[in-house]
Design a protein around this motif. Structure first.
Motif, PDB file in Angstrom:
ATOM      1  N   TYR A   1      15.317 -77.378  50.800  1.00 23.95           N
ATOM      2  CA  TYR A   1      14.244 -78.052  50.068  1.00 23.95           C
ATOM      3  C   TYR A   1      14.389 -77.822  48.562  1.00 23.95           C
ATOM      4  O   TYR A   1      14.723 -76.719  48.131  1.00 23.95           O
ATOM      5  N   TYR A   2      14.102 -78.874  47.817  1.00 23.55           N
ATOM      6  CA  TYR A   2      14.036 -78.810  46.359  1.00 23.55           C
ATOM      7  C   TYR A   2      12.626 -79.229  45.974  1.00 23.55           C
ATOM      8  O   TYR A   2      12.161 -80.286  46.397  1.00 23.55           O
ATOM      9  N   ILE A   3      11.963 -78.383  45.206  1.00 24.04           N
ATOM     10  CA  ILE A   3      10.592 -78.662  44.773  1.00 24.04           C
ATOM     11  C   ILE A   3      10.634 -78.970  43.283  1.00 24.04           C
ATOM     12  O   ILE A   3      11.101 -78.150  42.486  1.00 24.04           O
ATOM     13  N   CYS A   4      10.165 -80.160  42.921  1.00 24.21           N
ATOM     14  CA  CYS A   4      10.171 -80.591  41.516  1.00 24.21           C
ATOM     15  C   CYS A   4       8.774 -80.455  40.926  1.00 24.21           C
ATOM     16  O   CYS A   4       7.797 -80.879  41.542  1.00 24.21           O
ATOM     17  N   GLU A   5       8.717 -79.869  39.752  1.00 21.04           N
ATOM     18  CA  GLU A   5       7.454 -79.699  39.038  1.00 21.04           C
ATOM     19  C   GLU A   5       7.594 -80.219  37.616  1.00 21.04           C
ATOM     20  O   GLU A   5       8.606 -79.968  36.952  1.00 21.04           O
TER      21      GLU A   5
END
Length: 197
Positions: A129-133
């Motif tokens: 998973y890659y979480i973008c903020e």
């Protein structure tokens, strides 16, 4: 005949991108749909004016009007707000990471009665998973609080493997502040200047 079909398909694809991503700048659409030079991109988007709303923010920013939403079955109504820059910054991450097919915006992650956090975007690549903020206008304390919520999700075992965080922020100073609060996380932090936002 064939040229008309190709034109219709290209318009449909652009409208579907706007349905998925909200607001897109002319240069983002140009890159996403390989529209060639600025002049050609402007001509194509001008031909689509029946389906699009436009706002000027350094360059033209496009989003679906009622006719455009109807054509592609979009239910979310967008308005000109301060959130436009947030969308454009998030979309630059989408483009920079190769337009992942698993990309989802505004994803709610929660453990009932424990913790809830809304990720600006999430995608998966090679089983991770890659979480973008997006750090555009919020206070650094808000970012710190959000990371504490993510930490709690990890403690509760929401992710089998720790995700990678991808941040985009506005200045080098804020990048350094984010780097400090992201210690202990696998994080990559960009500034708007790293991309053509």
């Amino acid at each position: 005949m064939q040229a008309t079909v190709a034109k219709e398909q290209r318009q449909e694809n652009i409208l579907l991108s706007l349905k998925k991503l909200g607001f897109l700048s002319r240069s983002q659409i140009q890159r996403l749909h390989r529209l060639g030079g600025d002049r050609n991109a402007n001509r194509i988007l001008s031909d689509m004016s029946d389906y699009l709303n436009t706002v000027r923010l350094g360059e033209n920013i496009y989003y679906l009007n009622a006719t455009g939403r109807e054509r592609v079955g979009a239910s979310k109504v967008l308005k000109k707000t301060h959130q436009i820059t947030h969308h454009l910054m998030r979309n630059s991450l989408y483009l920079a990471h190769g337009c992942p097919s698993t990309w989802k915006s505004e994803v709610k992650l929660a453990v009932k009665n424990e913790v809830t956090v809304i990720a600006d975007a999430i995608f998966t690549m090679a089983g991770r998973y890659y979480i973008c903020e997006v750090d555009n206008a919020q206070k650094m304390n808000e970012n710190r609080a959000k990371l504490a919520k993510y930490r709690r999700l990890f403690e509760l075992g929401v992710f089998e493997r720790s995700p990678k965080f991808i941040w985009i922020t506005t200045t080098e100073y804020r990048r350094k502040q984010l780097a400090k609060i992201c210690e202990g996380f696998d994080a990559r932090i960009y500034t708007r200047g790293d991309f053509d936002v």
